[in-house]
Design a protein around this motif. Structure first.
Motif, PDB file in Angstrom:
ATOM      1  N   PHE A 192      -7.967   4.716  13.848  1.00  0.00           N
ATOM      2  CA  PHE A 192      -7.313   5.612  12.902  1.00  0.00           C
ATOM      3  C   PHE A 192      -5.795   5.425  12.947  1.00  0.00           C
ATOM      4  N   LEU A 193      -5.257   5.374  14.162  1.00  0.00           N
ATOM      5  CA  LEU A 193      -3.813   5.252  14.318  1.00  0.00           C
ATOM      6  C   LEU A 193      -3.307   3.903  13.845  1.00  0.00           C
ATOM      7  N   ASP A 194      -4.049   2.840  14.189  1.00  0.00           N
ATOM      8  CA  ASP A 194      -3.637   1.504  13.751  1.00  0.00           C
ATOM      9  C   ASP A 194      -3.622   1.420  12.234  1.00  0.00           C
ATOM     10  N   GLY A 195      -4.650   1.990  11.593  1.00  0.00           N
ATOM     11  CA  GLY A 195      -4.713   1.951  10.136  1.00  0.00           C
ATOM     12  C   GLY A 195      -3.574   2.711   9.491  1.00  0.00           C
ATOM     13  N   SER A 196      -3.185   3.843  10.088  1.00  0.00           N
ATOM     14  CA  SER A 196      -2.123   4.646   9.493  1.00  0.00           C
ATOM     15  C   SER A 196      -0.752   4.029   9.706  1.00  0.00           C
ATOM     16  N   HIS A 197      -0.619   3.074  10.651  1.00  0.00           N
ATOM     17  CA  HIS A 197       0.667   2.459  10.947  1.00  0.00           C
ATOM     18  C   HIS A 197       0.873   1.135  10.237  1.00  0.00           C
ATOM     19  N   ILE A 198      -0.138   0.644   9.546  1.00  0.00           N
ATOM     20  CA  ILE A 198      -0.032  -0.661   8.911  1.00  0.00           C
ATOM     21  C   ILE A 198       0.980  -0.617   7.769  1.00  0.00           C
ATOM     22  N   ARG A 199       1.858  -1.622   7.723  1.00  0.00           N
ATOM     23  CA  ARG A 199       2.858  -1.745   6.684  1.00  0.00           C
ATOM     24  C   ARG A 199       2.783  -3.148   6.066  1.00  0.00           C
ATOM     25  N   LYS A 200       3.481  -3.325   4.961  1.00  0.00           N
ATOM     26  CA  LYS A 200       3.557  -4.616   4.298  1.00  0.00           C
ATOM     27  C   LYS A 200       4.958  -5.197   4.476  1.00  0.00           C
TER      28      LYS A 200
END
Length: 286
Positions: A192-200
């Motif tokens: 959950f945390l990794d997904g919410s921190h993903i940026r482009k």
């Protein structure tokens, strides 16, 4: 305690703790598994202490807060205090509204997975505003300070110890489910945390770089870096723009670039974590 909480953050605290508390009261407690958390310990203690779950939770959280202030200092902040009080408050409300909630399903594995998803969602909301649900987090910080354990390892150790206490009141099947659930909870929360921190990370080469730069800075309120580049094909000088964006911002930028310069050369990569002054709240940094 100098931490200031905005109205938005306070609302996130309310919603995050609601999901976490609901997962505990309506899923974990009726299913009688002990996923490693303070609430898991409360569920075990409730078999020996003639108090309501909300009362035991409040007492344990109060003890942990006092220990934290004595052994660690005033590093908790207002958010930890609020979440530590919200959990027993929500549980007390649930005890009045639904005194004896039934099991969610007749399948303990399905109940466990639903519990983990609901709890992890609430915890993710809290972690994204630099808050936590209190409880074992305080224990983890104490272990980190005095035994020099990593925070993550401390949480895991404390969680497995609490899950193991289920053997005192339940059978071996519950023990195994509790230990397994504690491990899965950590894995799901990380996802959950990794997904919410993903940026482009977006790199753009275009002769219209100044218009694109203005759009990024003025419209998206994001920083952008301009690099001098030399085209290897024709040795022509170019300007490359590089910026870090959230997914919705990337979509807006792509739409603008397609209108401004359809032939712009764009490369995009995924960034798992940003450290430094990248601004998650899009406030202009002075």
């Amino acid at each position: 305690m100098k931490e200031k909480i905005s109205f938005k953050e306070f609302m996130v605290l309310l919603v995050g703790m609601f999901f976490a508390s609901a997962a505990i009261y309506f899923i974990m407690m009726p299913s009688k598994f002990v996923v490693g958390s303070l609430s898991g310990l409360v569920l075990v203690l409730a078999n020996f202490i003639p108090f309501k779950v909300s009362t035991i939770t409040f007492i344990l959280n109060a003890i942990l807060l006092v220990l934290g202030f004595v052994l660690i200092g005033k590093d908790f902040g207002a958010k930890t205090i609020i979440t530590s009080l919200l959990l027993p408050a929500y549980l007390a409300i649930f005890e009045v509204v639904a005194p004896q909630p039934p099991e969610l399903t007749n399948n303990v594995v399905v109940n466990l997975l639903c519990f983990i998803l609901c709890l992890s969602f609430g915890q993710t909301l809290l972690f994204n505003i630099n808050a936590s649900s209190g409880g074992l987090d305080i224990v983890a910080k104490i272990l980190n300070k005095y035994l020099h354990f990593e925070i993550g390892r401390s949480l895991m150790i404390a969680g497995f110890v609490i899950a193991a206490t289920s053997i005192f009141v339940y059978d071996r099947n519950t023990l195994i489910i509790s230990l397994l659930g504690t491990y899965i909870d950590g894995v799901v929360l990380d996802q959950f945390l990794d997904g919410s921190h993903i940026r482009k990370k977006v790199s753009i080469i275009s002769p219209e770089y100044m218009q694109i730069r203005d759009f990024i800075v003025e419209k998206l309120n994001r920083g952008v870096t301009l690099y001098n580049a030399l085209g290897g094909w024709d040795n022509s000088e170019k300007i490359e723009l590089v910026t870090i964006l959230q997914n919705n911002e990337y979509a807006s930028l792509l739409e603008f670039v397609n209108k401004t310069d359809p032939s712009a050369f764009i490369t995009v990569s995924t960034v798992g974590e940003v450290i430094g002054q990248w601004n998650p709240h899009k406030k202009r940094i002075q």
